[in-house]
Design a protein around this motif. Structure first.
Motif, PDB file in Angstrom:
ATOM      1  N   MET A 180       4.523 -21.229   7.617  1.00 35.40           N
ATOM      2  CA  MET A 180       3.293 -20.617   8.124  1.00 35.40           C
ATOM      3  C   MET A 180       3.234 -19.142   7.745  1.00 35.40           C
ATOM      4  O   MET A 180       2.167 -18.634   7.394  1.00 35.40           O
ATOM      5  CB  MET A 180       3.179 -20.796   9.642  1.00 35.40           C
ATOM      6  N   ASP A 181       4.373 -18.451   7.799  1.00 31.83           N
ATOM      7  CA  ASP A 181       4.411 -17.046   7.382  1.00 31.83           C
ATOM      8  C   ASP A 181       4.093 -16.913   5.895  1.00 31.83           C
ATOM      9  O   ASP A 181       3.334 -16.026   5.486  1.00 31.83           O
ATOM     10  CB  ASP A 181       5.776 -16.423   7.683  1.00 31.83           C
ATOM     11  N   GLU A 182       4.681 -17.794   5.090  1.00 23.80           N
ATOM     12  CA  GLU A 182       4.402 -17.763   3.658  1.00 23.80           C
ATOM     13  C   GLU A 182       2.938 -18.071   3.372  1.00 23.80           C
ATOM     14  O   GLU A 182       2.311 -17.440   2.523  1.00 23.80           O
ATOM     15  CB  GLU A 182       5.301 -18.756   2.916  1.00 23.80           C
ATOM     16  N   LEU A 183       2.400 -19.037   4.086  1.00 27.24           N
ATOM     17  CA  LEU A 183       1.003 -19.394   3.899  1.00 27.24           C
ATOM     18  C   LEU A 183       0.091 -18.243   4.317  1.00 27.24           C
ATOM     19  O   LEU A 183      -0.877 -17.928   3.616  1.00 27.24           O
ATOM     20  CB  LEU A 183       0.668 -20.665   4.685  1.00 27.24           C
ATOM     21  N   ALA A 184       0.414 -17.586   5.421  1.00 30.59           N
ATOM     22  CA  ALA A 184      -0.384 -16.438   5.869  1.00 30.59           C
ATOM     23  C   ALA A 184      -0.328 -15.320   4.826  1.00 30.59           C
ATOM     24  O   ALA A 184      -1.353 -14.701   4.515  1.00 30.59           O
ATOM     25  CB  ALA A 184       0.110 -15.939   7.221  1.00 30.59           C
ATOM     26  N   GLY A 185       0.850 -15.059   4.286  1.00 28.36           N
ATOM     27  CA  GLY A 185       0.970 -14.044   3.232  1.00 28.36           C
ATOM     28  C   GLY A 185       0.168 -14.412   1.997  1.00 28.36           C
ATOM     29  O   GLY A 185      -0.489 -13.565   1.388  1.00 28.36           O
ATOM     30  N   THR A 186       0.210 -15.689   1.638  1.00 29.50           N
ATOM     31  CA  THR A 186      -0.551 -16.158   0.484  1.00 29.50           C
ATOM     32  C   THR A 186      -2.047 -16.017   0.736  1.00 29.50           C
ATOM     33  O   THR A 186      -2.802 -15.609  -0.147  1.00 29.50           O
ATOM     34  CB  THR A 186      -0.194 -17.626   0.163  1.00 29.50           C
ATOM     35  N   GLU A 187      -2.477 -16.342   1.951  1.00 39.11           N
ATOM     36  CA  GLU A 187      -3.899 -16.204   2.293  1.00 39.11           C
ATOM     37  C   GLU A 187      -4.336 -14.748   2.156  1.00 39.11           C
ATOM     38  O   GLU A 187      -5.420 -14.463   1.647  1.00 39.11           O
ATOM     39  CB  GLU A 187      -4.168 -16.703   3.719  1.00 39.11           C
ATOM     40  N   ASN A 188      -3.494 -13.822   2.587  1.00 39.76           N
ATOM     41  CA  ASN A 188      -3.825 -12.398   2.455  1.00 39.76           C
ATOM     42  C   ASN A 188      -3.893 -11.979   0.995  1.00 39.76           C
ATOM     43  O   ASN A 188      -4.815 -11.266   0.583  1.00 39.76           O
ATOM     44  CB  ASN A 188      -2.809 -11.534   3.212  1.00 39.76           C
ATOM     45  N   ARG A 189      -2.910 -12.407   0.200  1.00 35.38           N
ATOM     46  CA  ARG A 189      -2.919 -12.066  -1.228  1.00 35.38           C
ATOM     47  C   ARG A 189      -4.118 -12.692  -1.922  1.00 35.38           C
ATOM     48  O   ARG A 189      -4.725 -12.095  -2.809  1.00 35.38           O
ATOM     49  CB  ARG A 189      -1.609 -12.499  -1.886  1.00 35.38           C
ATOM     50  N   LEU A 190      -4.473 -13.902  -1.509  1.00 37.85           N
ATOM     51  CA  LEU A 190      -5.632 -14.579  -2.089  1.00 37.85           C
ATOM     52  C   LEU A 190      -6.915 -13.818  -1.768  1.00 37.85           C
ATOM     53  O   LEU A 190      -7.774 -13.640  -2.630  1.00 37.85           O
ATOM     54  CB  LEU A 190      -5.712 -16.023  -1.583  1.00 37.85           C
ATOM     55  N   ALA A 191      -7.037 -13.353  -0.546  1.00 42.61           N
ATOM     56  CA  ALA A 191      -8.229 -12.583  -0.166  1.00 42.61           C
ATOM     57  C   ALA A 191      -8.333 -11.304  -0.998  1.00 42.61           C
ATOM     58  O   ALA A 191      -9.421 -10.957  -1.480  1.00 42.61           O
ATOM     59  CB  ALA A 191      -8.186 -12.242   1.325  1.00 42.61           C
ATOM     60  N   VAL A 192      -7.220 -10.630  -1.201  1.00 40.33           N
ATOM     61  CA  VAL A 192      -7.217  -9.405  -2.011  1.00 40.33           C
ATOM     62  C   VAL A 192      -7.547  -9.737  -3.468  1.00 40.33           C
ATOM     63  O   VAL A 192      -8.346  -9.045  -4.110  1.00 40.33           O
ATOM     64  CB  VAL A 192      -5.859  -8.668  -1.902  1.00 40.33           C
ATOM     65  N   ALA A 193      -6.960 -10.802  -3.990  1.00 37.54           N
ATOM     66  CA  ALA A 193      -7.213 -11.192  -5.382  1.00 37.54           C
ATOM     67  C   ALA A 193      -8.679 -11.560  -5.594  1.00 37.54           C
ATOM     68  O   ALA A 193      -9.281 -11.188  -6.611  1.00 37.54           O
ATOM     69  CB  ALA A 193      -6.304 -12.353  -5.793  1.00 37.54           C
ATOM     70  N   ARG A 194      -9.270 -12.284  -4.643  1.00 41.33           N
ATOM     71  CA  ARG A 194     -10.700 -12.628  -4.756  1.00 41.33           C
ATOM     72  C   ARG A 194     -11.555 -11.376  -4.715  1.00 41.33           C
ATOM     73  O   ARG A 194     -12.517 -11.245  -5.477  1.00 41.33           O
ATOM     74  CB  ARG A 194     -11.114 -13.577  -3.624  1.00 41.33           C
ATOM     75  N   GLU A 195     -11.212 -10.450  -3.827  1.00 43.77           N
ATOM     76  CA  GLU A 195     -11.970  -9.199  -3.736  1.00 43.77           C
ATOM     77  C   GLU A 195     -11.860  -8.404  -5.041  1.00 43.77           C
ATOM     78  O   GLU A 195     -12.861  -7.896  -5.550  1.00 43.77           O
ATOM     79  CB  GLU A 195     -11.447  -8.371  -2.561  1.00 43.77           C
ATOM     80  N   ASP A 196     -10.650  -8.300  -5.586  1.00 44.74           N
ATOM     81  CA  ASP A 196     -10.458  -7.582  -6.859  1.00 44.74           C
ATOM     82  C   ASP A 196     -11.237  -8.252  -7.985  1.00 44.74           C
ATOM     83  O   ASP A 196     -11.866  -7.579  -8.802  1.00 44.74           O
ATOM     84  CB  ASP A 196      -8.969  -7.534  -7.236  1.00 44.74           C
ATOM     85  N   TYR A 197     -11.176  -9.575  -8.028  1.00 43.23           N
ATOM     86  CA  TYR A 197     -11.902 -10.307  -9.063  1.00 43.23           C
ATOM     87  C   TYR A 197     -13.406 -10.054  -8.949  1.00 43.23           C
ATOM     88  O   TYR A 197     -14.075  -9.733  -9.932  1.00 43.23           O
ATOM     89  CB  TYR A 197     -11.609 -11.810  -8.963  1.00 43.23           C
ATOM     90  N   ASN A 198     -13.940 -10.196  -7.752  1.00 41.52           N
ATOM     91  CA  ASN A 198     -15.376 -10.000  -7.564  1.00 41.52           C
ATOM     92  C   ASN A 198     -15.797  -8.566  -7.882  1.00 41.52           C
ATOM     93  O   ASN A 198     -16.882  -8.335  -8.420  1.00 41.52           O
ATOM     94  CB  ASN A 198     -15.809 -10.399  -6.150  1.00 41.52           C
ATOM     95  N   GLU A 199     -14.943  -7.605  -7.591  1.00 41.01           N
ATOM     96  CA  GLU A 199     -15.247  -6.206  -7.932  1.00 41.01           C
ATOM     97  C   GLU A 199     -15.273  -6.039  -9.457  1.00 41.01           C
ATOM     98  O   GLU A 199     -16.143  -5.360 -10.006  1.00 41.01           O
ATOM     99  CB  GLU A 199     -14.211  -5.275  -7.298  1.00 41.01           C
TER     100      GLU A 199
END
Length: 192
Positions: free
Chosen positions: A125-144
């Motif tokens: 669950m900790d790894e998944l939460a970290g991945t979710e955070n990195r995914l959110a940042v990656a999507r934001e960077d991509y969209n920018e």
């Protein structure tokens, strides 16, 4: 001879001026196109990391919740759709579906206190939460990056260069319309 030399010099000057205007725009478009590709690769990396974590999480929960087969199948199906999605929009839709199913799994895990205390479950669950955070940042960077690139493709004079060399607008990574709706989980008596 001098009469012929003047028009040639003017033509060469015009060509040099056009090249001086086109080359930097073209190079900027190429750089931004590569940057968007790179940022999208980061989104894909995080999506793949998420897809890779899911089986371990599901197997951990399966040991505690053997009769919760429908959610396990839904997660496996959603994971397969995410892994095979090709376009940003297809990936966003598959990602939203998987998120909904994972949310259902998390709600189900609340029924099993021993599961929540399990070391493997907590680590996953900790790894998944970290991945979710990195995914959110990656999507934001991509969209920018897409925003900057699309602006260059659409604004004058970049639009002229983009049209000449077939640079097209890029697609944003968008959440589906259903992403705003929380999943419904029913703990009716038929699961007990």
């Amino acid at each position: 001879m001098k009469k012929l030399l003047a028009p040639i010099i003017i033509i060469i000057a015009v060509i040099a001026l056009i090249a001086a205007m086109l080359v930097p725009r073209y190079n900027k478009l190429v750089s931004m196109d590569e940057q968007v590709d790179s940022k999208y690769a980061q989104v894909e990396n995080q999506l793949q990391r998420r897809v890779d974590l899911i089986p371990n999480l599901v197997n951990t929960v399966k040991g505690y919740a053997k009769h919760e087969e429908s959610i396990m199948k839904s997660i496996a199906d959603s994971r397969a759709r995410l892994a095979s999605a090709k376009t940003p929009q297809d990936q966003a839709n598959a990602n939203d579906e998987l998120t909904g199913n994972l949310n259902r799994l998390l709600v189900i895990s609340e029924k099993y206190p021993d599961l929540k205390a399990d070391k493997n479950y907590r680590q996953l669950m900790d790894e998944l939460a970290g991945t979710e955070n990195r995914l959110a940042v990656a999507r934001e960077d991509y969209n920018e990056g897409v925003k900057e690139y699309n602006g260059l493709v659409r604004k004058f004079p970049g639009s002229l260069v983009a049209g000449m060399f077939n640079f097209e607008k890029r697609e944003y990574f968008k959440a589906s319309a259903n992403a705003q709706n929380a999943p419904t989980v029913d703990f009716g008596d038929d699961h007990q």
